[in-house]
Enzyme design. Sequence first.
Site, PDB file in Angstrom:
ATOM      1  N   CYS A  31      14.337 -39.424  10.677  1.00  0.00           N
ATOM      2  CA  CYS A  31      15.502 -39.781  11.503  1.00  0.00           C
ATOM      3  C   CYS A  31      16.430 -40.755  10.772  1.00  0.00           C
ATOM      4  O   CYS A  31      17.596 -40.871  11.113  1.00  0.00           O
ATOM      5  CB  CYS A  31      15.057 -40.362  12.830  1.00  0.00           C
ATOM      6  SG  CYS A  31      13.905 -41.710  12.664  1.00  0.00           S
ATOM      7  N   HIS A  40      13.367 -45.784  -6.756  1.00  0.00           N
ATOM      8  CA  HIS A  40      13.826 -45.558  -5.384  1.00  0.00           C
ATOM      9  C   HIS A  40      12.684 -45.008  -4.525  1.00  0.00           C
ATOM     10  O   HIS A  40      12.437 -45.495  -3.422  1.00  0.00           O
ATOM     11  CB  HIS A  40      15.005 -44.578  -5.388  1.00  0.00           C
ATOM     12  CG  HIS A  40      15.402 -44.146  -4.019  1.00  0.00           C
ATOM     13  ND1 HIS A  40      16.036 -44.984  -3.129  1.00  0.00           N
ATOM     14  CD2 HIS A  40      15.203 -42.971  -3.342  1.00  0.00           C
ATOM     15  CE1 HIS A  40      16.238 -44.353  -1.985  1.00  0.00           C
ATOM     16  NE2 HIS A  40      15.737 -43.130  -2.083  1.00  0.00           N
TER      17      HIS A  40
END
Lengths: 365, 260
Positions: free
Chosen positions: A52, A104
């Site tokens: 989400c 990352h």
Amino acid sequence: MSRHLVSLSLNYRTTPVEVRERLAFAGNKVALATQEIRALPGFEESLVLSTCNRVELYATHGHEDSRKGHAMMRDYLVHHFKLQPEHAEALVFHQHVSTETARHLFRVVSGLDSMVLGETEIFGQVKAAYKLALEAGTTGRTLNKLFQQAFTVGKKVRNDTLIQRGSTSVGSVAVDLAEKVHDLKNCRVMLVGAGEMSRTCAQSLLSRGARSIIVSNRSYDRAVELATEMKGSALKFDEWESVLHEVDVIISSTSAPHFIIKPDLVHHVMRKRRWEPLLVIDIAVPRDVDPAVNDIEGVYLYDIDALQAIADDSRRERERQLALCEQIIEEQLEKFGFPKSPADALHARRRRPPEADAQSGLVPS
Amino acid sequence: MENYRLLLVLATLAFIGGLVHAVVVLKKGGWRESRWHLLPMALGFALQTAFLYFRGRALGQCPMKSLPDILVFIAWSIALLYFLVGGAYRLSLLGLFTAPLVAAMQILALLLPGSFGAYPAKDRIIPLVELHAAVALIAYAAFALACITGVMYLMQERMLKRHRIGGLFYQLPPIQDLAKSIRRLALLGLMLLTAALGMSMALHHPVSSPKVIFAWAVWLLYGGMSVVMCRHMLSPRQTAWLAVVGFVVPFMSLWLVTGK
């Protein structure tokens, strides 16, 4: 031909929710998407992480210019989701190559890139995304190795730091407190008032194993509705006092302008409970519970400010842990043999926020 | 220094080491439930056991007559019960609180003048007498653990009341579990002491003996406490205080028991 490890990331920092929701992959479409990305010209491996809060594509490709790979992934998203030109133009991505991609991913897996710093759910989400890609046959030597390394780093960061210590939301703090007063398996919860915040707290308690929920509200229909949703029972508002001695946690959130839970009542309840401890969470403003209730033996009262203060403390503690987490990630990058690039030097010097990476030209190509 | 004395010194160091390690880790905030935390306690317990074995062999009887020996035996019993109780009630942090008491008792035993000297030789060993003494001392160890659990309860309770949610808070068990443990440990101690007193009656010991009188006084104290605890006549906090303060009586009685 050189091979590039690349990632394209769009998350809550770069993209508002109204755009993110257009780009979320449905659960049953993720495997197909990974296959479609791997089928792009020059691409060898691929993985899609869609939650989400983020949509991230990881891939390896053999194009000379890594920017071409990024552009192809971006175009894929635009076409896949049939974005209007104005939305496509507005898209802002983090683009990473090689060591920056690994860094990352390590940050994501460790919860350092999450909206709630240090949250643990993302670890499971990345694992699920990896499993899906593995089963779809779209990962190869590079991504398999990278993701295994990421899981190792994620575990190390969580074990060696306090990044997940405490709770950073009012609902989770309430659960932590309940766990330190009672064994949640035997814990009965009563909601007095059916506000959104008390619903969130009750759901957190249920998800962590609370035994049962009783809902009492001025509007009985609303109480029934909420009780049904949480597989609990509803009680008329004039009856809640009579069963107070049977519950272990009270969450109060009525809109009453005065105290509805007073020391006399709780004293009586505690006698009936034979002094079994009682946790009272008062999230109403104005408060529902007289603060003098906290002076009664075995009663632990927390109002919204007390809960918020604990959540804020935890958040600050997590922020203090951030530098240590970043250090572990840098050490692991070095251990796994990721080459230092000019961007790494820049990263070490500035420890800039991730927003600065987004299409900023600092990304190595 | 006799070999067995060295074993006791090493056991004490193991408990102190475990304590220091736990405090350092807790201060850093890195404490996590792990079996490794039990290692210093296990090592200390093994060394204590070895000490008691060699000491008993050297004396030709159970080493439970002088105050230093009794202190070591109780310290050993505390460690033993810790392993039995800690696992059952998920109180592994109990070790952090148990280690200082055990270490203090052993240091006291080592420092007492003339500690670990020889006993007068016994004409014959009566097994029931030895068993009676051992069971009574294990009962005292249970009271000691109830006291330690009481301290944990009071700390957790204070943090909850004052909204001080910090490092130790996350590691301590729920106060409801702690309250139950206090009750169970006090009851366990009472049952063991009852058994020990039953054995002493079977041995026809003279009732006027200070040992027996004090043992009955302790029995009455913990009997009363158990009734109050089990019938919930006091709040858990008051019960915890009772377990902490109550232990002073059996602990002080050791001097009288051995001073006869």
